[in-house]
Design a protein around this motif. Structure first.
Motif, short mmCIF file in Angstrom:
data_model
loop_
_atom_site.label_atom_id
_atom_site.label_comp_id
_atom_site.label_asym_id
_atom_site.label_seq_id
_atom_site.Cartn_x
_atom_site.Cartn_y
_atom_site.Cartn_z
N TYR A 205 -11.66 15.65 9.27
CA TYR A 205 -10.27 15.35 9.63
C TYR A 205 -9.29 15.92 8.59
O TYR A 205 -8.31 15.28 8.21
CB TYR A 205 -10.05 13.84 9.76
N GLN B 108 -10.22 9.85 0.03
CA GLN B 108 -10.29 9.22 1.35
C GLN B 108 -8.87 8.90 1.80
O GLN B 108 -8.32 7.83 1.49
CB GLN B 108 -11.14 7.95 1.29
N GLY B 109 -8.26 9.86 2.49
CA GLY B 109 -6.98 9.59 3.09
C GLY B 109 -7.17 8.92 4.44
O GLY B 109 -8.27 8.55 4.84
N SER B 110 -6.07 8.80 5.18
CA SER B 110 -6.14 8.25 6.53
C SER B 110 -5.23 9.08 7.42
O SER B 110 -4.44 9.90 6.95
CB SER B 110 -5.70 6.79 6.54
N ALA B 111 -5.32 8.84 8.73
CA ALA B 111 -4.50 9.60 9.65
C ALA B 111 -3.02 9.40 9.36
O ALA B 111 -2.21 10.33 9.46
CB ALA B 111 -4.82 9.21 11.09
N GLU B 112 -2.65 8.17 9.01
CA GLU B 112 -1.24 7.88 8.72
C GLU B 112 -0.86 8.30 7.30
O GLU B 112 0.30 8.61 7.03
CB GLU B 112 -0.97 6.38 8.89
N LYS B 113 -1.83 8.29 6.40
CA LYS B 113 -1.55 8.57 4.99
C LYS B 113 -2.57 9.55 4.42
O LYS B 113 -3.47 9.18 3.66
CB LYS B 113 -1.56 7.26 4.19
N PRO B 114 -2.43 10.82 4.78
CA PRO B 114 -3.35 11.81 4.21
C PRO B 114 -3.05 12.03 2.73
O PRO B 114 -1.96 11.73 2.24
CB PRO B 114 -3.06 13.07 5.02
N SER C 290 0.83 -1.20 0.00
CA SER C 290 0.00 0.00 0.00
C SER C 290 0.86 1.24 0.00
O SER C 290 0.60 2.21 -0.72
CB SER C 290 -0.93 -0.03 1.22
N GLN D 100 -11.94 12.83 3.56
CA GLN D 100 -11.33 12.87 4.88
C GLN D 100 -9.81 12.77 4.78
O GLN D 100 -9.27 12.24 3.82
CB GLN D 100 -11.88 11.77 5.77
N TYR D 101 -9.17 13.31 5.79
CA TYR D 101 -7.71 13.33 5.90
C TYR D 101 -7.07 13.91 4.63
O TYR D 101 -6.28 13.27 3.94
CB TYR D 101 -7.16 11.93 6.21
N ALA E 21 -5.20 7.33 -0.68
CA ALA E 21 -4.52 7.60 0.58
C ALA E 21 -3.01 7.59 0.37
O ALA E 21 -2.45 6.68 -0.25
CB ALA E 21 -4.92 6.57 1.63
#
Length: 762
Positions: free
Chosen positions: A127, A65-71, A20, A95-96, A44
């Motif tokens: 976020y 759609q990102g993530s907290a670790e992978k914006p 990923s 998000q993110y 992400a």
């Protein structure tokens, strides 16, 4: 077998994560088309880099759609080197998402916001973060067209370390929107931003930050506004308008900012550790308290001059059973450990009237420090304040009777701490019986600095009008030479005209700060063949000095002016100063004004000093174009001092602010030391006044001589206007006429030591 499966699963997870990460892409784009080609496929961890350059008419939609670790990130190749101009904007949805390093300038948004944390009403951002972005003078050219610069929707978004300055059109600079549950209890953070100069707007709609609206004000926002600087954010009475509940406003600094932090709607907000430094500037204010459960603690307020709703500190009256959009009663306010240093006005029960009759209840005012070098006590009570308990406060002035039990009066020498704030060196014997160690703000209070907010790569400059900052250009008495000099001049230049007479064939456009003066006072005459001599446009400021200005060569038509603004469509505020000039023969046809404001134009300052005006068929200053009664007006400060006015068919000044809105500072009029002879009697002077003031908030008329003229006519509308007419002589002139158009009872003007030699003829 089970152990082997677990080991295989662990390896699969690690490989998947590596795969990923490896799949994250970096895109470098150099045009809107290149960006749009990849925008719908962002995943992400993807990074988008905008190459340095100017991007015009670029509407950016960052969705994914990102993530907290992978914006998903969008940033400038070099921060500050990517310019969004023309009709550009930015929307975030998903998000993110993170955006940084962009500059918006030289244009305006084509939508409702420059930056919106949503794609549409169904697709907000959560976020997500916008950081190190600059929005500079990115205002719609129609000043009454409303938009936001930043609109926060969704939840858990952050707007930080940004630089916003120069919003000139209507609308909140930054708005937190609570349109439904998806945007309420949002836990946004607005922190470490630099909110720079916002000019006086001249009507409602000039807030810098608003959290919520009255419609959703009984909902909680849970937004935190922390460690921002607000410098000269002067748009209107409310700098920050809180219209929701459970917000935290902490550690912010207000520098020479006109207006207040206003808890307008919503309950249980907390205001702490903020610093208000007014520096003695007119209308600088502090905190205004309305509604229930507000906590105001450990705030430092110094050098604030504002009054009424713009006071250094205001606790308002409410409306019994108030509708959601009016004023809810103050209940359970906790006002503790604040320092008020040289604050001119602290007003309790403010706004008390027939409607706002609910005085504050169940509230506490304790452990506060009040110091005024003038020894004037700052409190004004407009209603019963028995619902506020006063306890353990210390002041260096004797308190009014109603508050005396809650205050100790003591000598309070001030000592400046390392944080730049004054603390009182309390003299213990003089404050016997008071727990003085807990009075005022904490001595170690942190104060955010300019270097901590905004961006490091963009200057934090407050614009100034300086008429003598540039070079001096000397021209002969020749129209072509004058027009060329004006066209080639730079901001701040002085054009000095040699003696002689010039007939100017074209309207002279003023779109920079220019001073035009005579090399020898009164030896240079300017007349003109068009309907105006000077026309002020955006970015224009004009000073005229030592000239003779004549209408003898003007068109034989009504409605001429020596100076005017654009007839409509001005965005920038302007300054007009006229000093030691002779203005004559503005009589070739009727309604010939010296100065005419266009609709929508707004002057920061108009000043007439030591001039002679003779033979005018219109008004000297026509400032009455906003007739819709929306609380809009054409000039903030008008100063008329030591002039002579003779044979003026209209008024010396027509200054009009209609409506009943309470959100503006002005207009202001200062008229002193003038001589008026035969002023105001023209048949087209509809008000039959030598001076006509409607809705003016502050008026001083002092030491003027009115001879054979029409009266001063004053109409009070709202806002408890301050009108003082003193030491004037009315020779064969009716005395002033003053009306309260909405408030019951007699007028509130102060009339002292005026002399009349003729009874009123009305």
């Amino acid at each position: 077998m089970q152990v082997q499966f677990i080991k295989w699963l662990a390896v699969f997870i690690v490989i998947s994560a590596m795969s990923s990460n490896a799949g994250a892409k970096q895109y470098t784009v150099s045009s809107p088309d290149e960006y749009n080609a990849i925008a719908s496929s962002l995943k992400a961890g993807d990074d988008v880099i905008l190459q340095n350059g100017v991007y015009r008419d670029f509407e950016i939609l960052l969705v994914g759609q990102g993530s907290a670790e992978k914006p998903i990130t969008l940033t400038a190749q070099t921060k500050g080197k990517v310019i969004l101009s023309g009709r550009s904007n930015l929307k975030l949805a998903g998000q993110y998402l993170e955006v940084s390093g962009l500059v918006f300038k030289d244009g305006y948004t084509p939508s409702s916001a420059v930056i919106a944390f949503r794609k549409d009403a169904q697709t907000p951002a959560n976020y997500s973060r916008v950081s190190e972005v600059v929005i500079d003078e990115y205002s719609n050219p129609d000043r009454q067209e409303s938009d936001y610069w930043v609109a926060l929707y969704g939840k858990h978004n952050r707007f930080d370390h940004n630089h916003l300055t120069g919003k000139r059109n209507k609308g909140v600079t930054v708005a937190v929107r609570l349109n439904g549950e998806a945007h309420q209890e949002n836990h946004h953070s607005i922190d470490h931003n630099y909110f720079g100069y916002r000019p006086v707007f001249g009507s409602n709609g000039g807030e810098t930050l608003r959290i919520g609206t009255s419609h959703y004000s009984l909902s909680n926002s849970n937004t935190q506004v922390i460690n921002n600087i607000f410098e000269q954010t002067n748009g209107e009475v409310e700098i920050i308008s809180v219209k929701s509940g459970e917000n935290l406003l902490k550690g912010n600094v207000f520098l020479s900012a006109k207006g207040t932090l206003t808890l307008r709607h919503g309950n249980n907000n907390r205001v702490e550790d903020n610093v208000f430094l007014g520096n003695g500037v007119d209308h600088t204010g502090g905190i205004r308290v309305i509604n229930e459960g507000q906590v105001i603690t450990n705030n430092y307020l110094e050098g604030l001059t504002g009054y009424r709703f713009g006071s250094g500190f205001t606790v308002m009256n409410g409306v019994p059973d108030s509708p959601i959009n009016r004023y809810h009663q103050v209940n359970n306010a906790q006002i503790t450990n604040n320092s008020f240093i040289n604050v001119s006005h602290i007003q309790l029960g403010a706004g008390s009237d027939e409607e706002r009759s609910a005085a504050p209840i169940n509230s506490l005012f304790a452990n506060n420090l009040i110091y005024n070098a003038s020894l004037n006590q700052p409190f004004t009570l407009f209603d019963d304040v028995s619902g506020i308990t006063f306890a353990n406060n210390v002041a260096n002035t004797k308190m009014i009777k109603e508050l005396s039990e809650g205050f100790t009066t003591a000598s309070l020498p001030l000592v400046k701490g390392e944080n730049g704030l004054n603390v009182a060196k309390l003299n213990e014997p003089e404050v016997k019986g008071a727990e003085t160690k807990d009075v005022g703000v904490a001595s170690n209070m942190n104060v955010v600095s300019k270097s901590d907010v905004g961006v490091s790569w963009y200057p934090k400059i407050v614009p100034e009008v300086n008429f003598a900052a540039g070079k001096t250009i000397i021209v002969s008495a020749d129209a072509a030479e004058l027009m060329t000099a004006l066209e080639n001049a730079s901001d701040g230049d002085v054009i000095t005209i040699a003696p002689g007479t010039i007939v100017v064939p074209s309207v002279l456009i003023i779109d920079k700060t220019i001073m035009v003066t005579a090399q020898t006072p009164k030896a240079t005459t300017l007349s003109f063949e068009r309907s105006a001599l000077f026309e002020i446009h955006d970015n224009g400021n004009l000073k005229l000095e030592g000239l003779v200005l004549s209408g003898k060569d003007s068109p034989d038509a009504f409605g001429n002016s020596v100076v005017r603004t654009k007839k409509w469509g001005m965005l920038h505020n302007y300054v007009l100063n006229v000093e030691n000039c002779d203005i004559e023969r503005l009589d070739i046809n009727h309604s010939f004004n010296f100065f005419t404001s266009g609709k929508g134009a707004f002057a920061d300052d108009i000043s007439l000093s030591k001039n002679s005006f003779n033979g005018i068929t219109g008004h000297v200053l026509s400032l009455d174009k906003e007739i819709e009664d929306y609380g809009i007006y054409n000039a903030e400060y008008v100063s008329i001092t030591n002039n002579t006015f003779s044979n003026i068919s209209g008024s010396v000044v027509n200054l009009y602010r209609g409506g009943t809105d309470e959100s503006t500072f002005g207009p202001h009029l200062d008229m002193q030391g003038n001589v008026l002879t035969n002023v105001g009697s023209g048949k087209r002077n509809k008000q039959s006044a030598s001076v006509y003031l409607h809705g003016v908030q502050v008026s001083t008329l002092k030491n003027n001589n009115f001879n054979e003229s029409e009266p001063v006519v004053v109409n009070h509308t709202v806002g408890e206007p301050i009108t003082a007419i003193t030491n004037n002589t009315f020779l064969n002139t009716p005395m002033q006429m003053i009306k309260e158009l909405f408030a019951p009872g007699p007028h509130t003007a102060v009339l002292n030591d005026n002399v009349s030699t003729k009874a009123n003829k009305r």
